[in-house]
Design an enzyme around this catalytic site. Structure first.
Site, PDB file in Angstrom:
ATOM      1  N   HIS A 209      11.520   9.825  -2.082  1.00  0.00           N
ATOM      2  CA  HIS A 209      11.374   8.613  -1.398  1.00  0.00           C
ATOM      3  C   HIS A 209       9.867   7.899  -1.749  1.00  0.00           C
ATOM      4  O   HIS A 209       9.731   6.963  -0.987  1.00  0.00           O
ATOM      5  CB  HIS A 209      11.398   8.864   0.264  1.00  0.00           C
ATOM      6  CG  HIS A 209      11.780   7.575   0.776  1.00  0.00           C
ATOM      7  ND1 HIS A 209      10.834   7.143   2.005  1.00  0.00           N
ATOM      8  CD2 HIS A 209      12.648   6.524   0.816  1.00  0.00           C
ATOM      9  CE1 HIS A 209      11.284   6.085   2.231  1.00  0.00           C
ATOM     10  NE2 HIS A 209      12.486   5.838   2.010  1.00  0.00           N
ATOM     11  N   LYS A 211       6.985   6.043  -3.522  1.00  0.00           N
ATOM     12  CA  LYS A 211       6.905   4.794  -4.295  1.00  0.00           C
ATOM     13  C   LYS A 211       5.501   4.889  -4.935  1.00  0.00           C
ATOM     14  O   LYS A 211       4.285   4.713  -4.042  1.00  0.00           O
ATOM     15  CB  LYS A 211       7.064   3.600  -3.559  1.00  0.00           C
ATOM     16  CG  LYS A 211       8.493   3.268  -3.169  1.00  0.00           C
ATOM     17  CD  LYS A 211       8.622   3.836  -1.619  1.00  0.00           C
ATOM     18  CE  LYS A 211       9.820   3.395  -1.126  1.00  0.00           C
ATOM     19  NZ  LYS A 211      10.295   4.376   0.029  1.00  0.00           N
ATOM     20  N   ASP A 216      -3.531   4.143 -15.887  1.00  0.00           N
ATOM     21  CA  ASP A 216      -4.664   4.730 -16.600  1.00  0.00           C
ATOM     22  C   ASP A 216      -5.453   5.804 -15.698  1.00  0.00           C
ATOM     23  O   ASP A 216      -6.477   5.967 -15.793  1.00  0.00           O
ATOM     24  CB  ASP A 216      -5.650   3.861 -17.118  1.00  0.00           C
ATOM     25  CG  ASP A 216      -4.996   2.811 -18.123  1.00  0.00           C
ATOM     26  OD1 ASP A 216      -4.233   3.271 -18.808  1.00  0.00           O
ATOM     27  OD2 ASP A 216      -5.791   1.838 -18.306  1.00  0.00           O
ATOM     28  N   HIS A 387       9.880  -3.428   7.333  1.00  0.00           N
ATOM     29  CA  HIS A 387      10.242  -2.032   6.529  1.00  0.00           C
ATOM     30  C   HIS A 387       8.869  -1.189   6.570  1.00  0.00           C
ATOM     31  O   HIS A 387       8.746  -0.221   5.690  1.00  0.00           O
ATOM     32  CB  HIS A 387      10.749  -2.370   5.005  1.00  0.00           C
ATOM     33  CG  HIS A 387      11.343  -1.020   4.608  1.00  0.00           C
ATOM     34  ND1 HIS A 387      10.677  -0.545   3.462  1.00  0.00           N
ATOM     35  CD2 HIS A 387      12.378  -0.206   4.721  1.00  0.00           C
ATOM     36  CE1 HIS A 387      11.102   0.543   2.890  1.00  0.00           C
ATOM     37  NE2 HIS A 387      12.271   0.833   3.651  1.00  0.00           N
ATOM     38  N   LYS A 389       5.574   1.272   7.097  1.00  0.00           N
ATOM     39  CA  LYS A 389       5.419   2.510   7.363  1.00  0.00           C
ATOM     40  C   LYS A 389       3.679   2.528   7.620  1.00  0.00           C
ATOM     41  O   LYS A 389       3.174   3.028   6.917  1.00  0.00           O
ATOM     42  CB  LYS A 389       5.760   3.436   6.607  1.00  0.00           C
ATOM     43  CG  LYS A 389       7.403   3.499   6.279  1.00  0.00           C
ATOM     44  CD  LYS A 389       7.684   2.865   5.230  1.00  0.00           C
ATOM     45  CE  LYS A 389       8.766   3.020   4.586  1.00  0.00           C
ATOM     46  NZ  LYS A 389      10.193   2.857   5.364  1.00  0.00           N
ATOM     47  N   ASP A 394      -7.501   3.859  16.820  1.00  0.00           N
ATOM     48  CA  ASP A 394      -8.973   3.831  17.570  1.00  0.00           C
ATOM     49  C   ASP A 394      -9.862   3.359  16.239  1.00  0.00           C
ATOM     50  O   ASP A 394     -11.086   3.493  16.181  1.00  0.00           O
ATOM     51  CB  ASP A 394      -9.525   5.360  17.788  1.00  0.00           C
ATOM     52  CG  ASP A 394      -8.588   5.989  18.737  1.00  0.00           C
ATOM     53  OD1 ASP A 394      -8.076   5.494  19.507  1.00  0.00           O
ATOM     54  OD2 ASP A 394      -8.839   7.065  18.958  1.00  0.00           O
TER      55      ASP A 394
END
Length: 469
Positions: A209, A211, A216, A387, A389, A394
């Site tokens: 999952h 991405k 370089d 979508h 995450k 704090d």
């Protein structure tokens, strides 16, 4: 005769699986469910267990490749007492699980939504001099994919090496025609655990999952955004997809490159070498601006990202804000969130009002009543599909990555998050979170408990079926 032979083989296989469950079952509730399935569903129960139920932490798939990298001498932990030692346990935990120490001298840039993200990504790709590493769960054909194809051809002509990993299930719609074009122009491309009988068939439920883009070995991107035109044009029935990504320049980018190289070894059996990093970066090292890459998957001994989220929540003193489309937590995270809220911490969840999967949405909503009762504030984002995450706490620590708050991300998927001990980034994410809350619909406990019994029934169905999604 053949019937007796078949029954004998079935009994032997069933008993061996029962023994395996009793010896290596990770959770009593799941173990009991699989035992009942095997006895109640002859043949079918065994098939489902082999497909979905095996304890991957016991039967590791990529331990050999991980050992190749982990045999290197471990660097010492520096800056462990950052912010008066408040995150010493979190830093140590992430280091022991993912083997990456926190690094300084990184340049960080938060990217919101597809247009900004892909403009920044293409600019970085255009600047590549040596190699481009790209890894996506969903790689869909369309304008973005075609633009990448043209860019790859241009960079390869300039002598840049381009390597691409796509997930065999998440990118199942990727056509042979497009893949052929990639190969013809010189892209080194592999599928992660493609759907086919044999060794990988038993790993069908374990997906990559992640991405990741690394240019370089120095400029990298990670977050929730996939290669899909729905981030630019929207999707019928859902509208525009909203998401968050992160651009990193510096040592943390090299760590993301190592995550890619680990996966590359699995798909290709080729061991890549890291690019030697420059001695200095544009951004001067600051001891209290740290980034720690945490990569986790079903082959690890412990659920690294679940433990990371758990520790961030338990460490929170003032607030913990979470944006995630798939909040289907286990008992540990449920108790952590409830305990934080009941002890006076401002706990807020921001979830998309629209859902890309109705059954998953039912499961997410099934937890709302117990959260609201504990004082956790829940906001439903109405504009398109959210979508992202994100976790921020704090004004100091935050997380951007690919892991959801569900069993699939913690137990079955290969994921990666960037944990940032960085006040400026935390405050930026906090401000963005609160702005999104202003345009969202806040749930009220006394109203929510009066929802129709039909919705409660759907939520129960979704919760029971959640392990399959």
């Amino acid at each position: 005769m053949w019937t007796s032979i078949f029954i004998g083989i079935y009994v032997i296989v069933a008993l061996s699986i029962v023994l395996s469950i009793l010896l290596y079952g990770a959770k009593p509730s799941k173990s009991l469910a699989w035992l009942l399935a095997i006895f109640a569903l002859p043949v079918g129960g065994i098939f489902l267990y082999l497909l979905l139920g095996r304890n991957r932490r016991k039967y590791k798939l990529i331990q050999q490749e991980k050992d190749l990298f982990n045999n290197q001498p471990k660097p010492s932990l520096e800056h462990i007492d950052v912010f008066d030692g408040k995150y010493k346990k979190l830093i140590t935990l992430n280091y022991e699980n993912a083997q990456f120490p926190p690094t300084t001298g990184n340049e960080l840039h938060i990217l919101k939504d597809g247009k900004t993200t892909f403009e920044t990504i293409f600019k970085a790709l255009e600047s590549a001099k040596q190699r481009i590493h790209i890894q996506y769960y969903i790689f869909e054909e369309g304008d973005l994919a075609n633009r990448l194809l043209d860019l790859f051809e241009k960079k390869i002509a300039q002598g840049v090496v381009v390597r691409l990993i796509y997930d065999g299930i998440g990118s199942f719609s990727l056509s042979k025609k497009y893949l052929k074009k990639l190969i013809e122009i010189g892209v080194e491309v592999y599928s992660f655990l493609p759907f086919k009988f044999g060794r990988y068939f038993y790993s069908l439920n374990f997906r990559n999952h992640r991405k990741i883009i690394v240019v370089d070995g120095e400029v990298a991107f990670t977050g929730g955004i996939n290669v899909s035109d729905k981030y630019l044009k929207g999707q019928v029935g859902l509208g525009k997809w909203h998401d968050m990504h992160l651009r990193l320049v510096g040592p943390a980018a090299a760590q993301l490159d190592q995550v890619f190289m680990t996966d590359w070894y699995l798909v290709s059996t080729k061991l890549l070498e890291a690019i030697e990093q420059p001695k200095s970066y544009a951004k001067q090292p600051v001891s209290n601006e740290l980034v720690q890459i945490v990569a986790g998957g079903p082959d690890d001994d412990f659920p690294a990202l679940e433990q990371t989220y758990f520790t961030i929540i338990n460490t929170a003193k003032n607030y913990i804000y979470i944006t995630n489309p798939y909040i289907i937590p286990g008992q540990a995270l449920i108790r952590a969130l409830q305990t934080a809220a009941l002890s006076g911490v401002d706990v807020r969840l921001l979830v998309s009002e629209k859902a890309d999967n109705k059954v998953v949405s039912w499961s997410v909503h099934s937890y709302f009543e117990m959260f609201l009762k504990a004082g956790i504030k829940i906001y439903l984002f109405p504009d398109g599909f959210l979508h992202s995450k994100i976790m921020v706490s704090d004004d100091t620590v935050s997380s951007i990555g690919t892991a959801n708050l569900d069993d699939r991300s913690f137990e079955q998927n290969y994921e990666v998050n960037a944990i940032m001990y960085h006040k400026q980034i935390a405050k930026q994410l906090k401000e963005d979170f609160l702005n999104d809350c202003k345009i969202s619909n806040e749930l009220v406990y006394n109203d929510f408990v009066k929802r129709p019994w039909s919705k409660k029934l759907k939520e129960g169905v979704g919760r029971v079926l959640s392990p399959l999604f």
